[in-house]
Design an enzyme around this catalytic site. Structure first.
Site, PDB file in Angstrom:
ATOM      1  N   LEU A 141       3.283   4.431   0.921  1.00 61.09           N
ATOM      2  CA  LEU A 141       3.849   4.532  -0.416  1.00 61.09           C
ATOM      3  C   LEU A 141       3.002   3.664  -1.341  1.00 61.09           C
ATOM      4  O   LEU A 141       2.484   2.622  -0.932  1.00 61.09           O
ATOM      5  CB  LEU A 141       5.306   4.037  -0.434  1.00 61.09           C
ATOM      6  N   ASP A 142       2.876   4.086  -2.591  1.00 65.97           N
ATOM      7  CA  ASP A 142       2.141   3.285  -3.560  1.00 65.97           C
ATOM      8  C   ASP A 142       2.820   1.930  -3.739  1.00 65.97           C
ATOM      9  O   ASP A 142       4.017   1.775  -3.467  1.00 65.97           O
ATOM     10  CB  ASP A 142       2.074   4.007  -4.907  1.00 65.97           C
ATOM     11  N   LYS A 143       2.070   0.964  -4.235  1.00 63.51           N
ATOM     12  CA  LYS A 143       2.577  -0.404  -4.392  1.00 63.51           C
ATOM     13  C   LYS A 143       3.929  -0.444  -5.094  1.00 63.51           C
ATOM     14  O   LYS A 143       4.856  -1.136  -4.655  1.00 63.51           O
ATOM     15  CB  LYS A 143       1.552  -1.232  -5.170  1.00 63.51           C
TER      16      LYS A 143
END
Length: 330
Positions: A141-143
């Protein structure tokens, strides 16, 4: 190092597909990595292409390196586990947490926290397939994207979960709030994605002939909210920034997205883009039973949704979407 040997006895496709059919314990993506690293030989010569067309009589050797010991130091973190057993865990990733070490993020990542969580007295119990810096990481997942993320504790679980994602039998659903209003209630975004040619930090819709990779996102409006909308997304592929790039391409970017949105102020203090990995549905990699896990919406998401519903005179969504439901294994 483990060595496997094969002889091609009939018609065969490209090398990576053929080997994946021969060895249940190796996923196609793992085989491709072995080829990239020079660990596959055909007729005693190193194979340099995953697309190599096999011929009858070809002799194949596959060298599988022993797992490298983890060099990362465990860092205790307060992680919310949505599901966990001896084979896998599903964590509710908060906003602001980078998944694995990368330039500028040598410490303090989710991987560091997982290493601490999974210590058994003899070292980490995470799968080693992802390598030294990505142990157990099946997908990312993105940050600043929140929500449910699966992590493998064993190599067998890792391979099984990756195979489910590749076969599109593992369901990954997200919810997000977008600027604008899609013209229909349901649809499919099918645009190849690649690195933005003018801004290397960003991804973009890039034709496949110029290096873009196929990317498909199904979507459905859950609730129109005036100039905004609450939307559910289902991933068929898993490209970097996929939902964010697809929504921007359609003209309704994710609210709060620092890279792809128009940056409007909503008088709500957001910690990142309003995008949440809401539900994971998969087969347990060992028992084969159905496993469904839902991640509660983060506080920022709920506050913004309440504000938009109030201003749009819509009733709140049901408790199922707000707080998730009990995880179940059938």
């Amino acid at each position: 190092m483990k060595k496997l040997e094969f002889s091609v006895g009939g018609d065969a496709p490209r090398i990576d597909r053929w080997l994946a059919d021969q060895v249940d314990s190796l996923s196609r993506s793992h085989i491709q990595k072995l080829i990239e690293q020079g660990h596959v030989q055909i007729n005693h010569k190193i194979c340099t292409s995953k697309k190599y067309a096999l011929q009858i009589g070809d002799q194949i050797q596959v060298h599988i390196p022993a797992p490298r010991p983890l060099a990362l130091e465990p860092e205790p973190m307060d992680l919310e586990m949505l599901f966990e057993d001896d084979h896998l865990l599903i964590v509710n990733k908060p906003a602001g947490l980078v998944v694995h070490p990368a330039p500028g993020h040598a410490t303090g990542t989710l991987v560091h926290g997982l290493l601490a969580h999974c210590q058994d007295g003899q070292g980490s119990t995470l799968s080693g397939i992802g390598g030294v810096e990505r142990p157990g990481i099946v997908h990312r997942l993105d940050k600043d994207t929140t929500g449910a993320m699966m992590v493998a504790k064993t190599d067998q679980a890792h391979q099984h979960l990756q195979a489910q994602i590749a076969a599109k039998t593992a369901l990954r659903e997200y919810v997000g709030i977008v600027y604008g209003h899609p013209s229909t209630e349901i649809g499919c975004m099918d645009f190849p994605i690649g690195r933005n040619p003018t801004d290397r930090i960003k991804m973009a819709v890039v034709p496949e002939e110029k290096g873009g990779k196929a990317a498909v996102t199904q979507w459905q409006i859950l609730q129109p909210l005036g100039n905004y909308a609450l939307v559910k997304f289902r991933l068929e592929t898993g490209r970097t920034h996929q939902i964010r790039v697809h929504c921007a391409q359609m003209g309704w970017p994710i609210v709060g997205d620092p890279l792809y949105s128009r940056g409007r102020s909503l008088k709500v203090n957001l910690s990142g883009q309003v995008l949440h990995a809401w539900r994971l549905s998969l087969k347990h990699p060992v028992s084969g039973t159905d496993l469904e896990v839902k991640a509660p919406l983060p506080t920022d998401f709920v506050k913004l949704l309440n504000r938009l519903q109030k201003h749009s005179h819509f009733s709140p969504m049901n408790n199922l979407l707000r707080t998730g439901e009990s995880n179940r294994q059938n």
